[in-house]
Design a protein around this motif. Structure first.
Motif, PDB file in Angstrom:
ATOM      1  N   MET A   1      -6.132   2.511   0.745  1.00  0.00           N
ATOM      2  CA  MET A   1      -6.791   3.161   1.867  1.00  0.00           C
ATOM      3  C   MET A   1      -7.882   4.077   1.321  1.00  0.00           C
ATOM      4  N   ILE A   2      -9.131   3.760   1.641  1.00  0.00           N
ATOM      5  CA  ILE A   2     -10.288   4.532   1.210  1.00  0.00           C
ATOM      6  C   ILE A   2     -11.116   4.814   2.455  1.00  0.00           C
ATOM      7  N   SER A   3     -11.421   6.062   2.707  1.00  0.00           N
ATOM      8  CA  SER A   3     -12.029   6.441   3.977  1.00  0.00           C
ATOM      9  C   SER A   3     -13.551   6.500   3.908  1.00  0.00           C
ATOM     10  N   PRO A   4     -14.251   5.542   4.529  1.00  0.00           N
ATOM     11  CA  PRO A   4     -15.708   5.652   4.585  1.00  0.00           C
ATOM     12  C   PRO A   4     -16.164   6.849   5.413  1.00  0.00           C
ATOM     13  N   LEU A   5     -15.378   7.215   6.422  1.00  0.00           N
ATOM     14  CA  LEU A   5     -15.742   8.361   7.255  1.00  0.00           C
ATOM     15  C   LEU A   5     -15.794   9.638   6.438  1.00  0.00           C
ATOM     16  N   ASP A   6     -14.787   9.856   5.582  1.00  0.00           N
ATOM     17  CA  ASP A   6     -14.695  11.104   4.825  1.00  0.00           C
ATOM     18  C   ASP A   6     -15.557  11.100   3.571  1.00  0.00           C
ATOM     19  N   LEU A   7     -15.804   9.935   2.990  1.00  0.00           N
ATOM     20  CA  LEU A   7     -16.564   9.883   1.747  1.00  0.00           C
ATOM     21  C   LEU A   7     -18.071   9.755   1.973  1.00  0.00           C
ATOM     22  N   ALA A   8     -18.473   9.321   3.149  1.00  0.00           N
ATOM     23  CA  ALA A   8     -19.905   9.196   3.431  1.00  0.00           C
ATOM     24  C   ALA A   8     -20.554  10.577   3.512  1.00  0.00           C
TER      25      ALA A   8
ATOM     26  N   VAL B   1      -9.189  10.069 -10.451  1.00  0.00           N
ATOM     27  CA  VAL B   1      -9.095   9.000  -9.449  1.00  0.00           C
ATOM     28  C   VAL B   1      -8.831   7.669 -10.147  1.00  0.00           C
ATOM     29  N   LYS B   2      -9.514   7.428 -11.244  1.00  0.00           N
ATOM     30  CA  LYS B   2      -9.325   6.192 -12.014  1.00  0.00           C
ATOM     31  C   LYS B   2      -7.892   6.081 -12.528  1.00  0.00           C
ATOM     32  N   ILE B   3      -7.330   7.181 -12.994  1.00  0.00           N
ATOM     33  CA  ILE B   3      -5.949   7.179 -13.490  1.00  0.00           C
ATOM     34  C   ILE B   3      -4.979   6.829 -12.360  1.00  0.00           C
ATOM     35  N   VAL B   4      -5.205   7.394 -11.169  1.00  0.00           N
ATOM     36  CA  VAL B   4      -4.362   7.083 -10.012  1.00  0.00           C
ATOM     37  C   VAL B   4      -4.455   5.601  -9.680  1.00  0.00           C
TER      38      VAL B   4
ATOM     39  N   TRP C   1       1.782  12.887  -2.938  1.00  0.00           N
ATOM     40  CA  TRP C   1       1.603  14.092  -2.125  1.00  0.00           C
ATOM     41  C   TRP C   1       2.548  15.191  -2.618  1.00  0.00           C
ATOM     42  N   TRP C   2       2.281  15.669  -3.835  1.00  0.00           N
ATOM     43  CA  TRP C   2       3.162  16.629  -4.487  1.00  0.00           C
ATOM     44  C   TRP C   2       3.151  17.995  -3.810  1.00  0.00           C
ATOM     45  N   ASN C   3       4.296  18.690  -3.920  1.00  0.00           N
ATOM     46  CA  ASN C   3       4.289  20.122  -3.629  1.00  0.00           C
ATOM     47  C   ASN C   3       3.806  20.862  -4.876  1.00  0.00           C
ATOM     48  N   ASP C   4       3.947  22.176  -4.901  1.00  0.00           N
ATOM     49  CA  ASP C   4       3.432  22.948  -6.027  1.00  0.00           C
ATOM     50  C   ASP C   4       4.266  22.792  -7.297  1.00  0.00           C
ATOM     51  N   ALA C   5       5.503  22.308  -7.163  1.00  0.00           N
ATOM     52  CA  ALA C   5       6.390  22.189  -8.323  1.00  0.00           C
ATOM     53  C   ALA C   5       7.209  20.903  -8.200  1.00  0.00           C
ATOM     54  N   PRO C   6       6.569  19.736  -8.358  1.00  0.00           N
ATOM     55  CA  PRO C   6       7.266  18.471  -8.113  1.00  0.00           C
ATOM     56  C   PRO C   6       8.392  18.173  -9.095  1.00  0.00           C
ATOM     57  N   PHE C   7       8.379  18.793 -10.280  1.00  0.00           N
ATOM     58  CA  PHE C   7       9.456  18.579 -11.242  1.00  0.00           C
ATOM     59  C   PHE C   7      10.663  19.474 -10.958  1.00  0.00           C
ATOM     60  N   VAL C   8      10.499  20.405 -10.024  1.00  0.00           N
ATOM     61  CA  VAL C   8      11.576  21.350  -9.714  1.00  0.00           C
ATOM     62  C   VAL C   8      12.303  20.942  -8.438  1.00  0.00           C
TER      63      VAL C   8
ATOM     64  N   THR D   1       0.836  -1.197   0.000  1.00  0.00           N
ATOM     65  CA  THR D   1       0.000   0.000   0.000  1.00  0.00           C
ATOM     66  C   THR D   1       0.870   1.246   0.000  1.00  0.00           C
ATOM     67  N   ASN D   2       0.569   2.128  -0.921  1.00  0.00           N
ATOM     68  CA  ASN D   2       1.118   3.489  -0.903  1.00  0.00           C
ATOM     69  C   ASN D   2      -0.055   4.416  -0.643  1.00  0.00           C
ATOM     70  N   TRP D   3      -0.013   5.138   0.456  1.00  0.00           N
ATOM     71  CA  TRP D   3      -1.092   6.090   0.710  1.00  0.00           C
ATOM     72  C   TRP D   3      -1.006   7.219  -0.313  1.00  0.00           C
ATOM     73  N   TYR D   4      -2.126   7.810  -0.571  1.00  0.00           N
ATOM     74  CA  TYR D   4      -2.233   8.770  -1.665  1.00  0.00           C
ATOM     75  C   TYR D   4      -3.218   9.860  -1.279  1.00  0.00           C
ATOM     76  N   THR D   5      -3.205  10.915  -2.037  1.00  0.00           N
ATOM     77  CA  THR D   5      -4.184  11.985  -1.823  1.00  0.00           C
ATOM     78  C   THR D   5      -5.061  12.127  -3.052  1.00  0.00           C
ATOM     79  N   LEU D   6      -6.333  12.383  -2.802  1.00  0.00           N
ATOM     80  CA  LEU D   6      -7.281  12.704  -3.868  1.00  0.00           C
ATOM     81  C   LEU D   6      -7.846  14.103  -3.662  1.00  0.00           C
ATOM     82  N   GLU D   7      -7.095  14.937  -2.946  1.00  0.00           N
ATOM     83  CA  GLU D   7      -7.512  16.322  -2.760  1.00  0.00           C
ATOM     84  C   GLU D   7      -7.526  17.038  -4.114  1.00  0.00           C
ATOM     85  N   PRO D   8      -8.584  17.759  -4.419  1.00  0.00           N
ATOM     86  CA  PRO D   8      -8.649  18.448  -5.723  1.00  0.00           C
ATOM     87  C   PRO D   8      -7.469  19.372  -5.971  1.00  0.00           C
TER      88      PRO D   8
END
Length: 558
Positions: A237-244, A221-224, A458-465, A191-198
């Motif tokens: 890791m998928i949060s029922p608490l946050d998605l409900a 989300v599908k691409i991730v 969990w990228w910063n604003d400029a992950p390629f930099v 498992t690698n935890w991930y973010t789906l924050e817009p």
């Protein structure tokens, strides 16, 4: 300017010739091409005096990798690399230039074999289908992968490479030795935890914001999920608490799990879900040693806010009594309950373990059969924890304890993050790449069922930099690459040489398990020849390739 660059490149080349670092034949061509092992990290300033990558070994069903390094005496704006495996008609072949990123923040307790880039740039993202520009005198690596179909016959298969740079054409090749071994289904849990924050996913949408839970959002989300599945991740890791969604009348909640179901179905269809992890319900109240509280939803107008309450609060008890009963019923109805583990609060330590125990005890009093998992920094959670995930160095220190927990029927994984540092294996960008691959040899040697890392995207604003980041909670620097192992493109994700190494390490783990079933003593001997102990390994790439060939040959024997 063009003349000046040519003069500089000529002087640079003459210096290398005089130093004996380049063959005389190099001056006959404006562009050189050298094949190197894909576990070698090639920096912009890297000089490779001898080409020694001519062949590699694989099982049926594996991905084979190679690395091509180009260097030009002049700037080149048009370079085309074509790779073919003519005798492997079912193979999928890809080739992409390796990008360079900075690692601008130092960290303490560095490994003795930490790689230092004189230019300050480190190789990591694989930028497939992106245009390539060669800068005079600098190395540019291309990462090549070839999939080996399961039905491939054992034998030697050539891979042919053509480089077109202006009027120059260079031909290269290497051989894949496919052994009479079929890679079996992966058993190691990853498992690698991930973010789906817009805000983060916007980097996959040309920086444009999107509607939360809208069409574009679910597409990303599908691409991730699909990228995870392609590289061996089989736990999400998928949060029922946050998605409900919640409605409340008096003390009674109505809970709708529709969005949770939508997310689960996306990951299941992508091929990720061999195991489902419920996201954390608790967090620290403040600094690292502070106690844990739980989050309690409070519907207001068209949204929901979360109250932060101790589990002893009547409002917290009321909500979680209803939530977990509803969740377990829902999981049972969907057929997911056998695969479900619940996270409570991340990384309990000695100072706040009692607040963690209080939360776990209450949850189990409501739903006794729920299985609890967490990354943990304390061993004082017996009879509470079902799946222990200690940090690698804590697993090392308390290995006897975790062996006893396994005997008692618990499951044990390990994780890495911004720590451990020192000589422990990890996936930092400035470590030798083989150390990332060996994480799953460690899994095998110590019979740990799974591996966890927190940082998929969990990228910063400029992950390629800049590849480092900061942890606001603790003021820690996150070493290069700790927070992500993929890079954002427009409606796509780019892999990295570290993600490729992790996928290959997962396959190594499968092959070692296969050999154990056939010859346990030999599997142990092969593993011990690479991983000496938790924080000490043979990181010679040549030795690793020789050992892996022995592994495949042993599996191929009747």
């Amino acid at each position: 300017m063009k003349v000046k660059n040519s003069i500089k490149a000529f002087v640079f080349t003459v210096a290398l010739l005089l130093a004996g670092l380049l063959p005389v034949s190099f001056v006959q061509a404006q562009v050189s091409a050298i094949l190197v092992d894909p576990l070698e990290k090639v920096f912009p300033e890297t000089i490779i005096p001898v080409e020694d990558f001519k062949e590699t070994d694989a099982a049926k069903g594996e991905m084979v990798s190679a690395q091509l390094v180009l260097r030009s005496m002049q700037n080149r704006n048009q370079v085309k690399v074509t790779v073919k495996a003519p005798d492997l008609p079912g193979a999928v072949v890809s080739c992409g230039p390796v990008g360079y990123v900075r690692a601008g923040r130092p960290y303490k307790d560095q490994a003795i074999d930490r790689l230092v880039s004189n230019s300050g740039f480190y190789p990591d993202p694989i930028l497939d289908n992106q245009p390539v520009r060669l800068q005079a005198g600098l190395a540019q690596s291309f990462y090549i992968t070839v999939s080996i179909p399961q039905e491939t016959k054992a034998g030697a298969y050539p891979v042919k490479i053509s480089v077109q740079a202006g009027n120059e054409t260079i031909q290269k090749s290497f051989i894949i030795h496919v052994h009479n071994v079929k890679l079996e289904k992966q058993q190691l849990l990853i498992t690698n935890w991930y973010t789906l924050e817009p805000e983060r996913l916007a980097l996959m949408n040309n920086g444009e914001k999107m509607e939360l839970y809208g069409t574009v959002y679910w597409k990303l989300v599908k691409i991730v999920a699909e990228k995870m599945a392609d590289y061996g991740q089989n736990v999400a890791m998928i949060s029922p608490l946050d998605l409900a969604t919640y409605k409340k009348e008096g003390d009674q909640y109505t809970i709708d799990f529709s969005r949770f179901d939508q997310a689960v179905e996306i990951f299941k269809k992508a091929g990720v879900l061999g195991r489902l992890e419920g996201g954390h319900i608790g967090q620290r109240t403040g600094n690292w040693t502070s106690p844990f509280i739980v989050r309690v939803p409070e519907p207001v107008a068209d949204s929901t806010v979360f109250l932060h309450l101790p589990i002893r609060d009547a409002r917290a008890k009321n909500f979680y009594a209803q939530f977990f009963k509803a969740l377990m019923t829902h999981l049972e109805e969907k057929g997911w309950i056998a695969d479900y583990y619940q996270y409570l609060a991340d990384e309990p330590i000695e100072e706040n373990k009692q607040s963690y125990i209080d939360i776990a005890s209450y949850v189990k009093s409501i739903v006794p059969n729920i299985r609890i998992a967490d990354a943990c920094h304390t061993t004082d959670l017996a009879e509470i924890m079902d799946l222990w995930v200690p940090q690698l160095d804590f697993l090392h220190k308390d290995f006897a304890f975790y062996q006893e927990r396994k005997k008692a029927g618990d499951e044990v994984w390990f994780y890495t993050c911004l720590t451990p540092k020192g000589n422990y294996a990890n996936r930092f960008i400035d470590l030798p790449l083989i150390k990332t691959r060996l994480l799953h040899w460690i899994n095998y040697k110590y019979q740990m069922e799974g591996y966890l890392h927190w940082g998929f995207n969990w990228w910063n604003d400029a992950p390629f930099v800049e590849s480092t980041d900061t942890n606001d909670e603790g003021g820690n620097f996150l070493p290069a690459g700790d927070a992500w192992i993929v890079y954002p493109g427009y409606h796509k994700l780019y892999s990295s040489i570290r993600l490729e190494a992790m996928r290959d390490g997962i396959n190594d783990n499968t092959l070692l398990r296969m050999l154990e079933a056939k010859n346990p003593a030999l599997a142990k001997k092969i593993t011990n020849g690479i991983v000496y102990k938790f924080d000490w390994y043979d990181t010679s790439i040549r030795h690793f390739r020789k050992t892996r060939r022995e592994l495949l040959m042993a599996l191929a024997e009747n």
